[in-house]
Design a protein around this motif. Structure first.
Motif, PDB file in Angstrom:
ATOM      1  N   PHE A  52     -10.350   1.875   2.999  1.00  0.00           N
ATOM      2  CA  PHE A  52      -9.238   2.341   2.175  1.00  0.00           C
ATOM      3  C   PHE A  52      -8.638   1.188   1.373  1.00  0.00           C
ATOM      4  CE2 PHE A  52      -8.311   6.016   5.373  1.00  0.00           C
ATOM      5  CZ  PHE A  52      -9.412   6.707   4.889  1.00  0.00           C
ATOM      6  N   GLU A  53      -8.561   0.005   1.987  1.00  0.00           N
ATOM      7  CA  GLU A  53      -8.047  -1.154   1.254  1.00  0.00           C
ATOM      8  C   GLU A  53      -8.961  -1.506   0.082  1.00  0.00           C
ATOM      9  OE1 GLU A  53      -6.628  -5.781   1.857  1.00  0.00           O
ATOM     10  OE2 GLU A  53      -7.412  -4.686   3.581  1.00  0.00           O
ATOM     11  N   GLU A  54     -10.251  -1.495   0.308  1.00  0.00           N
ATOM     12  CA  GLU A  54     -11.203  -1.773  -0.769  1.00  0.00           C
ATOM     13  C   GLU A  54     -11.037  -0.763  -1.901  1.00  0.00           C
ATOM     14  OE1 GLU A  54     -15.995  -1.430  -1.462  1.00  0.00           O
ATOM     15  OE2 GLU A  54     -15.313  -2.075   0.522  1.00  0.00           O
ATOM     16  N   GLN A  55     -10.881   0.506  -1.538  1.00  0.00           N
ATOM     17  CA  GLN A  55     -10.764   1.539  -2.567  1.00  0.00           C
ATOM     18  C   GLN A  55      -9.432   1.463  -3.302  1.00  0.00           C
ATOM     19  OE1 GLN A  55     -12.100   5.433  -1.287  1.00  0.00           O
ATOM     20  NE2 GLN A  55     -14.206   4.729  -1.319  1.00  0.00           N
ATOM     21  N   TYR A  56      -8.330   1.167  -2.616  1.00  0.00           N
ATOM     22  CA  TYR A  56      -7.073   1.092  -3.358  1.00  0.00           C
ATOM     23  C   TYR A  56      -7.038  -0.131  -4.252  1.00  0.00           C
ATOM     24  CZ  TYR A  56      -4.421  -1.959   0.002  1.00  0.00           C
ATOM     25  OH  TYR A  56      -3.950  -2.973   0.789  1.00  0.00           O
ATOM     26  N   ARG A  57      -7.766  -1.166  -3.911  1.00  0.00           N
ATOM     27  CA  ARG A  57      -7.838  -2.338  -4.801  1.00  0.00           C
ATOM     28  C   ARG A  57      -8.613  -1.998  -6.078  1.00  0.00           C
ATOM     29  NH1 ARG A  57      -5.357  -6.531  -2.586  1.00  0.00           N
ATOM     30  NH2 ARG A  57      -5.336  -6.793  -0.321  1.00  0.00           N
ATOM     31  N   ILE A  58      -9.668  -1.217  -5.945  1.00  0.00           N
ATOM     32  CA  ILE A  58     -10.417  -0.750  -7.120  1.00  0.00           C
ATOM     33  C   ILE A  58      -9.507   0.108  -7.989  1.00  0.00           C
ATOM     34  CG2 ILE A  58     -12.303   0.752  -7.898  1.00  0.00           C
ATOM     35  CD1 ILE A  58     -13.820  -0.199  -5.298  1.00  0.00           C
ATOM     36  N   LEU A  59      -8.779   1.028  -7.359  1.00  0.00           N
ATOM     37  CA  LEU A  59      -7.859   1.894  -8.104  1.00  0.00           C
ATOM     38  C   LEU A  59      -6.778   1.083  -8.800  1.00  0.00           C
ATOM     39  CD1 LEU A  59      -7.552   4.740  -5.458  1.00  0.00           C
ATOM     40  CD2 LEU A  59      -8.639   4.939  -7.705  1.00  0.00           C
ATOM     41  N   GLU A  60      -6.274   0.068  -8.123  1.00  0.00           N
ATOM     42  CA  GLU A  60      -5.235  -0.784  -8.701  1.00  0.00           C
ATOM     43  C   GLU A  60      -5.730  -1.448 -10.000  1.00  0.00           C
ATOM     44  OE1 GLU A  60      -2.050  -3.933  -6.927  1.00  0.00           O
ATOM     45  OE2 GLU A  60      -4.122  -4.149  -6.233  1.00  0.00           O
ATOM     46  N   ALA A  61      -6.958  -1.928  -9.979  1.00  0.00           N
ATOM     47  CA  ALA A  61      -7.533  -2.536 -11.185  1.00  0.00           C
ATOM     48  C   ALA A  61      -7.715  -1.496 -12.283  1.00  0.00           C
ATOM     49  CB  ALA A  61      -8.860  -3.217 -10.847  1.00  0.00           C
TER      50      ALA A  61
END
Length: 157
Positions: A52-61
C-alpha cells in the motif's frame, strides 16, 4: 497568459475539466490507500503495509503530474478536499475499517474503474479537444493503474 499550443481556449478548458476529475479520483484513491496502509492488520500485515505504501507513493507522484498538466493547459488546479470529493467518481467509506480482503477488493475495483474511465477520456482528448498531449498523458496514467490493479488482482485467489 493563455497557452498558444494549437488548441482552442474552449477545448483547453474541457481538457482541464476532465483532468480535474482525474485529479480528484487520484486524490481519493491516494487517501483511501493511505488509510488502508495505516489500518492493515492480519497475517500479511507487513507485506500489504509495504504494498500500500508503494502504491500511494505512485499515486502521489501521479497527483502532482496531473495538477501540473492542468496548469500547462492554462487553468488553475483545484486543491481542497471538498473540491476533490465533489469532483471524484470514486466513493469513500468514512468510519469503516475493512478487512484485508475487502481492502484489496476495494482498491482493485477503484483502479479498474479508473482504467475504464480513462479509456473513455482518451477519445475525447484525441477527437473532440484535439489534445493529443493529454491523451498520451492519460494513457500513461492508465498503464500505471493497470499495473497496480494487476498486482492487487494477484491477491484475489
Amino acid at each position: 497568459m493563455s497557452p498558444n499550443i494549437g488548441i482552442t481556449p474552449a477545448n483547453l478548458k474541457k481538457s482541464a475539466s476532465i483532468l480535474g476529475t482525474i485529479l480528484s479520483n487520484e486524490m481519493t484513491l491516494y487517501v483511501k490507500t493511505r488509510k488502508f496502509h495505516w489500518n492493515i492488520s492480519g497475517n500479511s500485515f507487513m507485506e500489504l503495509h509495504k504494498l500500500f505504501e508503494e502504491q500511494y507513493r505512485i499515486l502521489e507522484a501521479q497527483i502532482d503530474e496531473v495538477a501540473e498538466r492542468i496548469n500547462q493547459l492554462g487553468e488553475k488546479t483545484i486543491g481542497t478536499m471538498k473540491e476533490f470529493i465533489e469532483n471524484s467518481t470514486l466513493k469513500e467509506s468514512p468510519k469503516e475499517y475493512a478487512s484485508q480482503k475487502h481492502m484489496l477488493s476495494e482498491l482493485l475495483e477503484n483502479h479498474e474503474q479508473l482504467v475504464t474511465e480513462f479509456r473513455s477520456y482518451i477519445p475525447i482528448f484525441e477527437e473532440e479537444t484535439k489534445d493529443v498531449g493529454s491523451a498520451d498523458f492519460v494513457t500513461g496514467l492508465l498503464q500505471e493503474h493497470e499495473k497496480m490493479a494487476w498486482i492487487l488482482r494477484r491477491y484475489q485467489v
